[in-house]
Design a protein around this motif. Structure first.
Motif, PDB file in Angstrom:
ATOM      1  N   LEU A   1      38.881  35.766  47.465  1.00 38.07           N
ATOM      2  CA  LEU A   1      38.461  34.360  47.446  1.00 38.07           C
ATOM      3  C   LEU A   1      39.524  33.429  46.874  1.00 38.07           C
ATOM      4  N   ARG A   2      40.474  33.957  46.120  1.00 34.53           N
ATOM      5  CA  ARG A   2      41.517  33.104  45.535  1.00 34.53           C
ATOM      6  C   ARG A   2      42.359  32.401  46.603  1.00 34.53           C
ATOM      7  N   GLN A   3      42.307  32.882  47.825  1.00 38.51           N
ATOM      8  CA  GLN A   3      43.040  32.230  48.902  1.00 38.51           C
ATOM      9  C   GLN A   3      42.438  30.870  49.248  1.00 38.51           C
ATOM     10  N   LYS A   4      41.173  30.651  48.919  1.00 39.24           N
ATOM     11  CA  LYS A   4      40.491  29.443  49.377  1.00 39.24           C
ATOM     12  C   LYS A   4      39.661  28.748  48.302  1.00 39.24           C
ATOM     13  N   ALA A   5      39.651  29.250  47.066  1.00 35.24           N
ATOM     14  CA  ALA A   5      38.830  28.653  46.007  1.00 35.24           C
ATOM     15  C   ALA A   5      39.502  28.873  44.658  1.00 35.24           C
ATOM     16  N   ASP A   6      39.063  28.096  43.664  1.00 38.33           N
ATOM     17  CA  ASP A   6      39.504  28.296  42.288  1.00 38.33           C
ATOM     18  C   ASP A   6      38.574  29.322  41.653  1.00 38.33           C
ATOM     19  N   VAL A   7      39.056  30.524  41.498  1.00 42.10           N
ATOM     20  CA  VAL A   7      38.202  31.660  41.147  1.00 42.10           C
ATOM     21  C   VAL A   7      38.377  32.054  39.690  1.00 42.10           C
ATOM     22  N   GLU A   8      37.252  32.256  39.026  1.00 43.31           N
ATOM     23  CA  GLU A   8      37.223  32.850  37.690  1.00 43.31           C
ATOM     24  C   GLU A   8      36.501  34.189  37.803  1.00 43.31           C
ATOM     25  N   LEU A   9      37.073  35.222  37.233  1.00 41.02           N
ATOM     26  CA  LEU A   9      36.494  36.570  37.275  1.00 41.02           C
ATOM     27  C   LEU A   9      36.117  36.990  35.865  1.00 41.02           C
ATOM     28  N   SER A  10      34.899  37.473  35.694  1.00 40.46           N
ATOM     29  CA  SER A  10      34.487  38.011  34.390  1.00 40.46           C
ATOM     30  C   SER A  10      33.626  39.240  34.595  1.00 40.46           C
ATOM     31  N   HIS A  11      33.607  40.104  33.589  1.00 38.48           N
ATOM     32  CA  HIS A  11      32.842  41.347  33.622  1.00 38.48           C
ATOM     33  C   HIS A  11      31.891  41.346  32.438  1.00 38.48           C
ATOM     34  N   ARG A  12      30.665  40.900  32.661  1.00 38.36           N
ATOM     35  CA  ARG A  12      29.727  40.629  31.580  1.00 38.36           C
ATOM     36  C   ARG A  12      29.406  41.861  30.744  1.00 38.36           C
ATOM     37  N   ASP A  13      29.208  43.013  31.407  1.00 36.81           N
ATOM     38  CA  ASP A  13      28.675  44.172  30.704  1.00 36.81           C
ATOM     39  C   ASP A  13      29.670  45.326  30.641  1.00 36.81           C
ATOM     40  N   LYS A  14      30.899  45.078  30.955  1.00 40.44           N
ATOM     41  CA  LYS A  14      31.900  46.144  31.047  1.00 40.44           C
ATOM     42  C   LYS A  14      32.006  46.965  29.769  1.00 40.44           C
ATOM     43  N   GLY A  15      31.885  46.331  28.610  1.00 39.68           N
ATOM     44  CA  GLY A  15      32.093  47.022  27.352  1.00 39.68           C
ATOM     45  C   GLY A  15      30.841  47.540  26.687  1.00 39.68           C
TER      46      GLY A  15
ATOM     47  N   ARG B   1      34.384  58.743  33.771  1.00 39.13           N
ATOM     48  CA  ARG B   1      33.345  58.062  33.003  1.00 39.13           C
ATOM     49  C   ARG B   1      33.889  57.144  31.901  1.00 39.13           C
ATOM     50  N   PRO B   2      34.931  57.538  31.163  1.00 29.74           N
ATOM     51  CA  PRO B   2      35.394  56.657  30.071  1.00 29.74           C
ATOM     52  C   PRO B   2      36.071  55.376  30.554  1.00 29.74           C
ATOM     53  N   PHE B   3      36.513  55.354  31.812  1.00 35.80           N
ATOM     54  CA  PHE B   3      37.251  54.204  32.313  1.00 35.80           C
ATOM     55  C   PHE B   3      36.307  53.164  32.915  1.00 35.80           C
ATOM     56  N   THR B   4      36.860  52.029  33.328  1.00 36.81           N
ATOM     57  CA  THR B   4      36.083  50.965  33.976  1.00 36.81           C
ATOM     58  C   THR B   4      36.695  50.662  35.333  1.00 36.81           C
ATOM     59  N   GLY B   5      36.037  49.778  36.062  1.00 36.92           N
ATOM     60  CA  GLY B   5      36.536  49.386  37.370  1.00 36.92           C
ATOM     61  C   GLY B   5      37.837  48.610  37.319  1.00 36.92           C
ATOM     62  N   GLU B   6      38.278  48.232  36.132  1.00 32.98           N
ATOM     63  CA  GLU B   6      39.584  47.599  35.988  1.00 32.98           C
ATOM     64  C   GLU B   6      40.712  48.632  35.954  1.00 32.98           C
ATOM     65  N   ASP B   7      40.362  49.876  35.709  1.00 36.43           N
ATOM     66  CA  ASP B   7      41.355  50.950  35.676  1.00 36.43           C
ATOM     67  C   ASP B   7      41.528  51.525  37.082  1.00 36.43           C
ATOM     68  N   GLU B   8      42.764  51.801  37.457  1.00 40.38           N
ATOM     69  CA  GLU B   8      43.059  52.192  38.828  1.00 40.38           C
ATOM     70  C   GLU B   8      42.351  53.471  39.277  1.00 40.38           C
ATOM     71  N   PRO B   9      42.199  54.514  38.438  1.00 44.11           N
ATOM     72  CA  PRO B   9      41.483  55.702  38.919  1.00 44.11           C
ATOM     73  C   PRO B   9      40.054  55.392  39.373  1.00 44.11           C
TER      74      PRO B   9
END
Length: 288
Positions: free
Chosen positions: A271-285, A202-210
């Motif tokens: 998608l980075r293989q075929k496009a200029d991709v920007e990744l953001s996590h609006r509500d992560k925090g 629960r304390p972690f986010t989808g950016e953390d490997e677990p």
């Protein structure tokens, strides 16, 4: 080979960030003109095309400050869209009432539409008056939760030259906080098992490997990703052929902290293989 003139017309709610947006466009090479009556835009563009060292990118900002002079905006936009010598994009900047009220109180400025009325009444009147313009816009950007730097980055990603690769913004979000207003497509991943109910995750986010590994381990996750990415692989070149300049992909779960973040990571990397991709996590925090 004739170079088509790139024209951006920027409008929207007063206080939604047009000044910041014009600065961002100027920084990436646009010749910017603020508060020009729409009826004069075609004449200025004709001058730009025939000027020595002719301009390739022009941006106009206009809003209801122009009063009756603002009224021909949609007619002017349609005229410019029909011209074969230019690409015209109408951008509408929006923000919710609470944000607009806060910005006006912080700046201590009066609302230009009706400076003697209550601020909330003026905002309501302006929103009603701009309904048709918002509906006709090619791009709507909600700046309610955007810092100045984020708005500048958003416009830069949409209008800066990218060597033929489509700019794609993948954004994770929580449905409990609302769907991103500028999303072109939305994937709902709330059907996946939720790490929120695992105490050690629960304390972690989808950016953390677990958490990422937990979300990815399920057969349903792998099937979803395969189908979603196959569809996106098909859609990206089709959107480009249709003339779309930028794609925003929203991926949502309940709170925007675990599942959507993990899936957005995977989709963005693909998608980075075929496009200029920007990744953001609006509500992560937003959640502890």
């Amino acid at each position: 080979m004739t170079v088509r003139l790139e024209t951006v017309i920027l409008t929207g709610m007063s206080g939604a960030g047009k000044s910041v947006a014009m600065q961002a466009l100027e920084d990436i090479g646009f010749f910017c003109v603020d508060n020009l009556p729409p009826a004069l835009m075609p004449r200025l563009l004709d001058m730009a095309e025939h000027a020595s060292g002719s301009l390739s990118k022009v941006a106009f900002a206009c809003d209801l400050r122009g009063g009756a002079l603002f009224e021909p905006l949609l007619t002017t936009v349609e005229e410019l869209r029909s011209r074969k010598d230019m690409d015209t994009t109408l951008v509408f900047l929006d923000a919710n009432e609470a944000t607009l009220v806060r910005r006006y109180k912080e700046s201590r400025r009066r609302h230009p539409l009706s400076p003697t009325a209550r601020l909330t009444e003026s905002i309501t009147q302006e929103r009603i008056a701009l309904e048709a313009v918002r509906a006709a816009a090619d791009i709507v950007i909600d700046t309610s939760d955007m810092a100045t730097s984020v708005l500048k980055k958003e416009l830069t990603s949409r209008f800066e030259a990218h060597a033929g690769r489509m700019p794609v913004h993948v954004v994770s979000f929580g449905f409990k906080y609302g769907v991103p207003v500028d999303a072109d497509m939305v994937f709902d991943v709330r059907f996946l098992p939720n790490p929120h109910y695992i105490d050690e995750l629960r304390p972690f986010t989808g950016e953390d490997e677990p958490v990422y590994d937990y979300v990815m381990q399920w057969p349903a996750t792998q099937q979803f990703i395969a189908k979603a990415e196959e569809m996106l692989d098909f859609l990206l070149p089709e959107y480009q052929r249709e003339g779309k300049s930028h794609l925003v992909i929203g991926i949502g779960c309940t709170g925007g902290k675990h599942r959507s973040v993990a899936i957005a990571r995977h989709v963005a990397e693909h998608l980075r293989q075929k496009a200029d991709v920007e990744l953001s996590h609006r509500d992560k925090g937003r959640e502890g």
